[in-house]
Design a protein around this motif. Structure first.
Motif, mmCIF file in Angstrom:
data_model
loop_
_atom_site.group_PDB
_atom_site.id
_atom_site.type_symbol
_atom_site.label_atom_id
_atom_site.label_comp_id
_atom_site.label_asym_id
_atom_site.label_seq_id
_atom_site.Cartn_x
_atom_site.Cartn_y
_atom_site.Cartn_z
ATOM 1 N N THR A 7 0.830 -1.214 0.000
ATOM 2 C CA THR A 7 0.000 0.000 0.000
ATOM 3 C C THR A 7 0.860 1.257 0.000
ATOM 4 O O THR A 7 0.664 2.162 -0.824
ATOM 5 C CB THR A 7 -0.923 0.013 1.227
ATOM 6 O OG1 THR A 7 -1.827 -1.094 1.149
ATOM 7 C CG2 THR A 7 -1.713 1.315 1.301
ATOM 8 N N ASN A 8 1.798 1.316 0.913
ATOM 9 C CA ASN A 8 2.611 2.524 1.037
ATOM 10 C C ASN A 8 3.563 2.701 -0.146
ATOM 11 O O ASN A 8 3.827 3.826 -0.567
ATOM 12 C CB ASN A 8 3.378 2.494 2.365
ATOM 13 C CG ASN A 8 2.456 2.619 3.554
ATOM 14 O OD1 ASN A 8 1.724 3.589 3.692
ATOM 15 N ND2 ASN A 8 2.449 1.618 4.433
ATOM 16 N N TYR A 9 4.070 1.584 -0.669
ATOM 17 C CA TYR A 9 4.924 1.686 -1.862
ATOM 18 C C TYR A 9 4.145 2.244 -3.046
ATOM 19 O O TYR A 9 4.578 3.203 -3.698
ATOM 20 C CB TYR A 9 5.512 0.319 -2.228
ATOM 21 C CG TYR A 9 6.085 0.309 -3.623
ATOM 22 C CD1 TYR A 9 7.267 0.982 -3.915
ATOM 23 C CD2 TYR A 9 5.409 -0.339 -4.665
ATOM 24 C CE1 TYR A 9 7.779 0.995 -5.210
ATOM 25 C CE2 TYR A 9 5.910 -0.331 -5.963
ATOM 26 C CZ TYR A 9 7.100 0.337 -6.231
ATOM 27 O OH TYR A 9 7.600 0.363 -7.513
ATOM 28 N N LEU A 10 2.978 1.650 -3.338
ATOM 29 C CA LEU A 10 2.199 2.071 -4.501
ATOM 30 C C LEU A 10 1.705 3.511 -4.360
ATOM 31 O O LEU A 10 1.794 4.303 -5.305
ATOM 32 C CB LEU A 10 1.013 1.123 -4.708
ATOM 33 C CG LEU A 10 1.378 -0.294 -5.173
ATOM 34 C CD1 LEU A 10 0.151 -1.196 -5.149
ATOM 35 C CD2 LEU A 10 1.984 -0.250 -6.575
ATOM 36 N N CYS A 11 1.194 3.855 -3.172
ATOM 37 C CA CYS A 11 0.683 5.214 -2.970
ATOM 38 C C CYS A 11 1.827 6.234 -3.020
ATOM 39 O O CYS A 11 1.684 7.314 -3.606
ATOM 40 C CB CYS A 11 -0.061 5.306 -1.643
ATOM 41 S SG CYS A 11 -1.614 4.377 -1.624
ATOM 42 N N ILE A 15 2.150 9.199 -5.808
ATOM 43 C CA ILE A 15 2.335 10.588 -5.363
ATOM 44 C C ILE A 15 3.598 11.169 -5.979
ATOM 45 O O ILE A 15 3.618 12.327 -6.426
ATOM 46 C CB ILE A 15 2.418 10.649 -3.823
ATOM 47 C CG1 ILE A 15 1.061 10.322 -3.206
ATOM 48 C CG2 ILE A 15 2.877 12.039 -3.354
ATOM 49 C CD1 ILE A 15 1.110 10.137 -1.701
ATOM 50 N N GLY A 16 4.660 10.367 -6.036
ATOM 51 C CA GLY A 16 5.941 10.853 -6.548
ATOM 52 C C GLY A 16 5.923 11.192 -8.018
ATOM 53 O O GLY A 16 6.648 12.102 -8.454
ATOM 54 N N ILE A 17 5.130 10.469 -8.817
ATOM 55 C CA ILE A 17 5.122 10.716 -10.265
ATOM 56 C C ILE A 17 3.971 11.622 -10.695
ATOM 57 O O ILE A 17 3.838 11.933 -11.880
ATOM 58 C CB ILE A 17 5.052 9.391 -11.053
ATOM 59 C CG1 ILE A 17 3.737 8.649 -10.753
ATOM 60 C CG2 ILE A 17 6.263 8.522 -10.729
ATOM 61 C CD1 ILE A 17 3.536 7.395 -11.600
ATOM 62 N N THR A 18 3.148 12.021 -9.739
ATOM 63 C CA THR A 18 1.993 12.876 -10.046
ATOM 64 C C THR A 18 2.287 14.315 -9.643
ATOM 65 O O THR A 18 2.824 14.568 -8.568
ATOM 66 C CB THR A 18 0.733 12.374 -9.310
ATOM 67 O OG1 THR A 18 0.508 11.011 -9.651
ATOM 68 C CG2 THR A 18 -0.488 13.200 -9.693
ATOM 69 N N PRO A 26 -4.077 9.331 -3.800
ATOM 70 C CA PRO A 26 -3.275 8.236 -3.223
ATOM 71 C C PRO A 26 -2.881 8.486 -1.770
ATOM 72 O O PRO A 26 -2.738 7.525 -0.995
ATOM 73 C CB PRO A 26 -2.040 8.168 -4.132
ATOM 74 C CG PRO A 26 -1.990 9.487 -4.826
ATOM 75 C CD PRO A 26 -3.410 9.921 -4.975
ATOM 76 N N LEU A 27 -2.724 9.750 -1.377
ATOM 77 C CA LEU A 27 -2.440 10.063 0.025
ATOM 78 C C LEU A 27 -3.601 9.615 0.907
ATOM 79 O O LEU A 27 -3.407 8.966 1.944
ATOM 80 C CB LEU A 27 -2.197 11.567 0.195
ATOM 81 C CG LEU A 27 -2.033 12.056 1.641
ATOM 82 C CD1 LEU A 27 -0.741 11.517 2.240
ATOM 83 C CD2 LEU A 27 -2.053 13.589 1.701
ATOM 84 N N LEU A 28 -4.816 9.947 0.473
ATOM 85 C CA LEU A 28 -6.011 9.567 1.233
ATOM 86 C C LEU A 28 -6.172 8.050 1.270
ATOM 87 O O LEU A 28 -6.524 7.482 2.317
ATOM 88 C CB LEU A 28 -7.248 10.218 0.609
ATOM 89 C CG LEU A 28 -8.571 10.048 1.361
ATOM 90 C CD1 LEU A 28 -8.461 10.674 2.751
ATOM 91 C CD2 LEU A 28 -9.716 10.673 0.579
#
Length: 409
Positions: A7-11, A15-18, A26-28
């Motif tokens: 979960t934390n990796y994907l989110c 976030i990093g590429i957006t 993804p933060l929420l």
């Protein structure tokens, strides 16, 4: 833990590429999934029981085994997502980097809570050398010795006195001694684990920040919380308190922000009303010190401020330890001399039986041996470290299982 890592990796990656307001989605998602897991394993039965009592329902509790250390690795996972979102760290492309960060074994079970921004660079590249490894071994021995030689001894005293409170009316002196014993037990127990984690981290090239700074030398409750469980305090400060506005708001809003932080601090420790009460207890003192006492204590001698802090810190630990609110009330009344005619009954037994542990416990909680406790490599100390390690192993072999207090969180 696998779900937490993925979960934390994907989110964090999204976030990093957006680069738009869509980063909030993804933060929420990360916040919801992390807190949902924590709620299920740690708080579901607490809410079920209280809703059932409140609404007179017959809701059944579930048989749930709480994953060890879930509060710690959940907060670490959220730290990664928050730091990437706020620009305090770069997102990781390799999921194994996040797996290493969240499942980092030295401090996984009982802290300190390692912030992503503090070890982001070390995840990919570490400086491993003999000096750091030697320091890590010595620091580990310090924590190992604290746990076996001090924390467990004070734990025996505290357990005996709090057990007496269940069946008898204990004297005020015994009640205060029990609070004193538990205060030293939880300090040496938790700081011991932090020392061992910091030492293990150094062996493998990771630098973990200090989690304790001799909290019992504090002259106020505010100072105590700057010195106790520093990693948790800074986590709530940076991710909850400051985003809510911190102290850059009006008085009412500021008090509300403090209330939220201290309610959550108490609730983080466990699904029980005594932990919530414990958090709000310190919230009241922090508000009083900020807005009422601040202008009236400047000329008070340091000794009196120190005594004031210790008294209310020890009362706070009684609240923390006693989940049964009836027994908590009974214990507090004993401390206030309201349920026992003999103020000194039984205290001399403990003073006579444990005078060496009391002496060393007080001495090592003051910072007088700070260099030694931080793993000094001076030649004169090395023999002492070796003797302490051997003695601790002997105690470990001959003693019974006595886990760290913070394993339950």
């Amino acid at each position: 833990m696998v779900v937490s890592i993925l979960t934390n990796y994907l989110c964090g990656y999204i976030i990093g590429i957006t680069h738009s307001n869509k980063r909030r989605i993804p933060l929420l998602v990360a916040i919801i999934i992390n807190l949902a897991m924590l709620f299920y394993y740690k708080y579901l039965n607490f809410f079920t029981a209280n809703v059932s009592d409140l609404l007179h329902l017959s809701l059944k509790s579930k048989e749930i085994i709480m994953p060890i250390g879930i509060s710690f690795f959940t907060f670490q996972g959220l730290s990664y997502v928050f730091d990437v979102y706020m620009g305090n760290g770069k997102y990781k492309k390799n999921p194994l980097d996040i797996a290493l960060y969240i499942a980092l074994f030295p401090q996984l079970i009982a802290g300190p809570i390692v912030r992503y921004e503090t070890i982001a660079n070390s995840i990919e590249s570490r400086d491993e050398n003999m000096d750091r490894f030697t320091y890590g071994v010595l620091r580990f021995i310090v924590g190992f010795s604290k746990k076996l030689l001090l924390a467990n001894k004070f734990g025996l005293m505290a357990d005996e006195i709090f057990a007496l409170n269940k069946h008898y009316s204990i004297s005020p002196s015994i009640a205060w001694f029990g609070a004193f014993a538990y205060s030293l037990q939880i300090y040496f127990d938790f700081s011991a684990y932090s020392d061992m984690a910091i030492g293990l981290g150094e062996m493998f090239g990771f630098k973990f920040l200090e989690n304790f700074n001799y909290p019992y030398i504090s002259k106020s409750i505010t100072e105590f919380w700057r010195r106790w469980h520093i990693s948790l305090g800074t986590w709530f400060r940076d991710y909850i308190y400051i985003p809510l506005g911190g102290n850059k708001v009006n008085k009412t809003h500021h008090i509300f922000n403090m209330f939220v932080v201290w309610f959550l601090t108490g609730f983080w420790h466990g699904a029980s009303w005594n932990f919530i009460l414990w958090g709000l207890y310190f919230f009241v003192f922090l508000v009083l010190e900020k807005y009422i006492f601040a202008n009236h204590v400047k000329n008070i001698p340091a000794l009196f401020k120190h005594v004031y802090a210790l008294i209310f810190i020890m009362i706070g630990w009684v609240i923390f330890r006693t989940e049964d609110l009836f027994l908590l009330k009974k214990y507090i009344l004993a401390m206030l001399c309201l349920n026992s005619p003999d103020a000194l009954e039984g205290i001399f037994y403990y003073l006579r039986e444990y005078y060496l542990e009391i002496f060393w416990g007080i001495l090592f909680s003051t910072g007088l041996f700070k260099n030694f406790e931080l793993g000094s490599k001076k030649a004169g100390f090395l023999l002492i470290y070796g003797m302490l390690f051997i003695l601790s192993v002997m105690v470990l072999i001959t003693g019974s299982f006595n886990p760290f207090i913070y394993f339950r969180f």
